[in-house]
Motif scaffolding. Structure first.
Motif, PDB file in Angstrom:
ATOM      1  N   SER A  76      29.992  50.347  43.412  1.00 48.80           N
ATOM      2  CA  SER A  76      29.595  49.511  44.488  1.00 48.80           C
ATOM      3  C   SER A  76      29.184  48.226  44.044  1.00 48.80           C
ATOM      4  CB  SER A  76      28.634  50.301  45.475  1.00 48.80           C
ATOM      5  OG  SER A  76      28.364  49.493  46.640  1.00 48.80           O
ATOM      6  N   SER A  77      27.874  47.776  44.537  1.00 49.93           N
ATOM      7  CA  SER A  77      27.254  46.496  43.971  1.00 49.93           C
ATOM      8  C   SER A  77      26.680  46.481  42.701  1.00 49.93           C
ATOM      9  CB  SER A  77      26.171  46.436  45.008  1.00 49.93           C
ATOM     10  OG  SER A  77      25.035  47.266  44.917  1.00 49.93           O
ATOM     11  N   THR A  78      26.804  47.702  41.775  1.00 46.12           N
ATOM     12  CA  THR A  78      26.456  47.357  40.574  1.00 46.12           C
ATOM     13  C   THR A  78      27.207  46.775  39.631  1.00 46.12           C
ATOM     14  OG1 THR A  78      27.105  49.615  39.809  1.00 46.12           O
ATOM     15  CG2 THR A  78      24.574  49.426  40.850  1.00 46.12           C
ATOM     16  N   VAL A  79      28.425  46.648  40.133  1.00 52.24           N
ATOM     17  CA  VAL A  79      29.281  45.832  39.358  1.00 52.24           C
ATOM     18  C   VAL A  79      29.877  44.728  40.098  1.00 52.24           C
ATOM     19  CG1 VAL A  79      31.912  45.924  38.645  1.00 52.24           C
ATOM     20  CG2 VAL A  79      30.602  47.662  37.872  1.00 52.24           C
ATOM     21  N   THR A  80      29.919  43.558  39.552  1.00 53.82           N
ATOM     22  CA  THR A  80      30.038  42.292  40.515  1.00 53.82           C
ATOM     23  C   THR A  80      31.452  41.925  40.489  1.00 53.82           C
ATOM     24  OG1 THR A  80      29.686  40.770  38.352  1.00 53.82           O
ATOM     25  CG2 THR A  80      27.810  41.382  39.943  1.00 53.82           C
ATOM     26  N   GLU A  81      32.454  42.240  39.409  1.00 53.87           N
ATOM     27  CA  GLU A  81      33.909  42.004  39.454  1.00 53.87           C
ATOM     28  C   GLU A  81      34.600  42.988  38.235  1.00 53.87           C
ATOM     29  OE1 GLU A  81      35.081  38.105  38.346  1.00 53.87           O
ATOM     30  OE2 GLU A  81      33.183  37.519  37.570  1.00 53.87           O
ATOM     31  N   HIS A  82      35.912  43.147  38.407  1.00 57.17           N
ATOM     32  CA  HIS A  82      36.631  43.675  37.351  1.00 57.17           C
ATOM     33  C   HIS A  82      37.920  43.099  37.373  1.00 57.17           C
ATOM     34  CE1 HIS A  82      37.832  46.522  40.448  1.00 57.17           C
ATOM     35  NE2 HIS A  82      36.374  46.636  40.841  1.00 57.17           N
ATOM     36  N   PHE A  83      38.519  43.358  36.277  1.00 59.03           N
ATOM     37  CA  PHE A  83      40.194  42.407  36.297  1.00 59.03           C
ATOM     38  C   PHE A  83      40.715  42.486  34.858  1.00 59.03           C
ATOM     39  CE2 PHE A  83      36.548  39.287  35.208  1.00 59.03           C
ATOM     40  CZ  PHE A  83      36.939  38.918  33.809  1.00 59.03           C
ATOM     41  N   GLN A  84      41.875  42.549  34.904  1.00 59.38           N
ATOM     42  CA  GLN A  84      42.927  42.659  33.865  1.00 59.38           C
ATOM     43  C   GLN A  84      43.011  41.325  33.299  1.00 59.38           C
ATOM     44  OE1 GLN A  84      46.901  43.365  35.201  1.00 59.38           O
ATOM     45  NE2 GLN A  84      47.733  43.549  33.292  1.00 59.38           N
ATOM     46  N   PHE A  85      42.828  41.628  31.801  1.00 60.03           N
ATOM     47  CA  PHE A  85      42.949  40.217  30.796  1.00 60.03           C
ATOM     48  C   PHE A  85      43.782  40.709  29.610  1.00 60.03           C
ATOM     49  CE2 PHE A  85      39.334  42.397  29.299  1.00 60.03           C
ATOM     50  CZ  PHE A  85      39.120  42.075  28.099  1.00 60.03           C
ATOM     51  N   GLY A  86      43.802  39.775  28.749  1.00 60.10           N
ATOM     52  CA  GLY A  86      44.380  40.083  27.499  1.00 60.10           C
ATOM     53  C   GLY A  86      45.781  39.686  27.357  1.00 60.10           C
ATOM     54  N   SER A  87      46.612  40.210  26.499  1.00 69.79           N
ATOM     55  CA  SER A  87      48.125  39.989  26.201  1.00 69.79           C
ATOM     56  C   SER A  87      48.984  40.341  27.329  1.00 69.79           C
ATOM     57  CB  SER A  87      48.645  40.824  24.895  1.00 69.79           C
ATOM     58  OG  SER A  87      48.390  42.216  25.189  1.00 69.79           O
ATOM     59  N   SER A  88      48.654  41.509  28.281  1.00 71.06           N
ATOM     60  CA  SER A  88      49.125  41.942  29.300  1.00 71.06           C
ATOM     61  C   SER A  88      49.293  40.860  30.408  1.00 71.06           C
ATOM     62  CB  SER A  88      48.871  43.458  30.071  1.00 71.06           C
ATOM     63  OG  SER A  88      47.463  43.107  30.482  1.00 71.06           O
ATOM     64  N   THR A  89      48.513  39.995  30.479  1.00 77.11           N
ATOM     65  CA  THR A  89      48.233  38.832  31.372  1.00 77.11           C
ATOM     66  C   THR A  89      49.269  37.734  31.191  1.00 77.11           C
ATOM     67  OG1 THR A  89      46.012  38.089  30.985  1.00 77.11           O
ATOM     68  CG2 THR A  89      46.366  39.722  32.697  1.00 77.11           C
ATOM     69  N   ARG A  90      49.311  37.675  29.621  1.00 80.16           N
ATOM     70  CA  ARG A  90      50.167  36.510  29.203  1.00 80.16           C
ATOM     71  C   ARG A  90      51.735  37.010  28.900  1.00 80.16           C
ATOM     72  NH1 ARG A  90      45.110  36.524  26.332  1.00 80.16           N
ATOM     73  NH2 ARG A  90      45.865  37.734  24.692  1.00 80.16           N
ATOM     74  N   GLY A  91      51.982  38.077  29.009  1.00 81.27           N
ATOM     75  CA  GLY A  91      53.478  38.345  29.015  1.00 81.27           C
ATOM     76  C   GLY A  91      53.750  38.603  27.349  1.00 81.27           C
ATOM     77  N   THR A  92      52.969  39.145  26.613  1.00 83.10           N
ATOM     78  CA  THR A  92      53.076  39.334  25.089  1.00 83.10           C
ATOM     79  C   THR A  92      52.735  40.754  24.622  1.00 83.10           C
ATOM     80  OG1 THR A  92      50.850  38.316  24.411  1.00 83.10           O
ATOM     81  CG2 THR A  92      52.853  36.966  24.574  1.00 83.10           C
ATOM     82  N   ILE A  93      52.388  41.655  25.802  1.00 76.44           N
ATOM     83  CA  ILE A  93      52.260  42.991  25.283  1.00 76.44           C
ATOM     84  C   ILE A  93      53.377  43.678  24.867  1.00 76.44           C
ATOM     85  CG2 ILE A  93      52.462  43.573  27.743  1.00 76.44           C
ATOM     86  CD1 ILE A  93      50.165  45.829  27.292  1.00 76.44           C
ATOM     87  N   LEU A  94      53.435  44.624  24.103  1.00 77.80           N
ATOM     88  CA  LEU A  94      54.719  45.179  23.596  1.00 77.80           C
ATOM     89  C   LEU A  94      54.894  46.525  24.340  1.00 77.80           C
ATOM     90  CD1 LEU A  94      54.732  44.846  19.823  1.00 77.80           C
ATOM     91  CD2 LEU A  94      55.727  43.441  21.342  1.00 77.80           C
ATOM     92  N   PRO A  95      56.014  47.080  24.626  1.00 79.09           N
ATOM     93  CA  PRO A  95      56.436  48.265  25.235  1.00 79.09           C
ATOM     94  C   PRO A  95      55.858  49.399  24.405  1.00 79.09           C
ATOM     95  CG  PRO A  95      58.556  47.372  24.713  1.00 79.09           C
ATOM     96  CD  PRO A  95      57.386  46.273  24.571  1.00 79.09           C
TER      97      PRO A  95
END
Length: 262
Positions: free
Chosen positions: A40-59
């Protein structure tokens, strides 16, 4: 098949499939919903980041250690806690919401192993317009600043400047890295390529040769890693020489010693 066609085909094979993308998207949506309901309100935001957002993550077929970085930013308006406190909160969350999944702590993250991918949940705090995450266990600091999207634009600009050959190059080098036991962090590889100057390169093979020509270990790198890198550099040099001498079959065999087909 030429060296360049081999590298181009392999770099294409190292992109996540539509099925993998869909599975990850579904898992992220579910994770987001569960985080909202639990914190609830104890977390202000959460999101994906890193190589998976840059198109460089490997399968996963190329790297069993591929994971999705996911930042969970805790509210500190009522006081800031120690990093382990937030890690413990994330551990309790995954134990409650993902009881059948494999869960472990790999400081400074909580690793959530799902069937198709691992999620690294990273606790964070935010103040003075900066995100902070727990420092590595080897550091004397409790928190370290981070810019979760800082690399994205740099990589995108570099990729566009070099005729969209940089992201394929990153995936190829990461593939080499995983086949050799992950001697370097994926982030270090991306940073090196972003900062490297590529002169008269046009084809993917040119970028691949240029990368290995310029890549060097630091003084304190373990000797076995230095040997591994030097061996690869020599293979790259000999591959290029074979190509220049129209020894295309020999060149193809050598490039597959560095980055074989999947």
């Amino acid at each position: 098949m030429s060296v360049n066609s081999h590298l181009t085909s392999l770099a294409s094979d190292l992109v996540l499939s539509e099925r993998e993308e869909l599975s990850i998207s579904i898992s992220i949506k579910e994770l987001s919903s569960r985080l909202n309901s639990c914190f609830s309100s104890t977390v202000t935001e959460h999101f994906q980041f890193g190589s998976s957002t840059r198109g460089t993550i490997l399968p996963r077929k190329a790297d069993n250690h591929s994971d999705i970085d996911y930042m969970v930013v805790f509210d500190i308006s009522n006081g800031q806690m120690k990093p382990q406190t937030y890690l413990d909160r994330l551990r309790r969350f995954v134990n409650l919401k993902y009881s059948t999944s494999e869960i472990s702590q790999s400081h400074p993250t909580i690793v959530l192993s799902l069937n198709h991918i691992n999620f690294e949940l990273v606790p964070a705090i935010y103040y003075n317009y900066t995100y902070y995450i727990p420092s590595p266990a080897s550091s004397w600091l409790e928190w370290t600043s981070t810019y979760p999207y800082g690399t994205n634009q740099l990589l995108q600009d570099k990729n566009k400047l070099h005729n969209y050959q940089i992201k394929p190059l990153v995936r190829l080098v990461k593939y080499w890295n995983t086949r050799n036991g992950h001697p370097f962090s994926s982030f270090l590889i991306e940073q090196h390529i972003i900062n490297q100057s590529f002169g008269h390169c046009s084809l993917l093979k040119d970028y691949f040769y240029e990368f290995w020509s310029a890549f060097n270990c630091t003084y304190d790198t373990p000797q076995y890693i230095k040997n591994m890198v030097n061996s690869t550099k020599q293979y790259a040099i000999k591959t290029k020489e074979d190509e220049n001498n129209n020894m295309h079959l020999s060149a193809k065999l050598k490039i597959e010693k560095i980055v074989p087909s999947l």
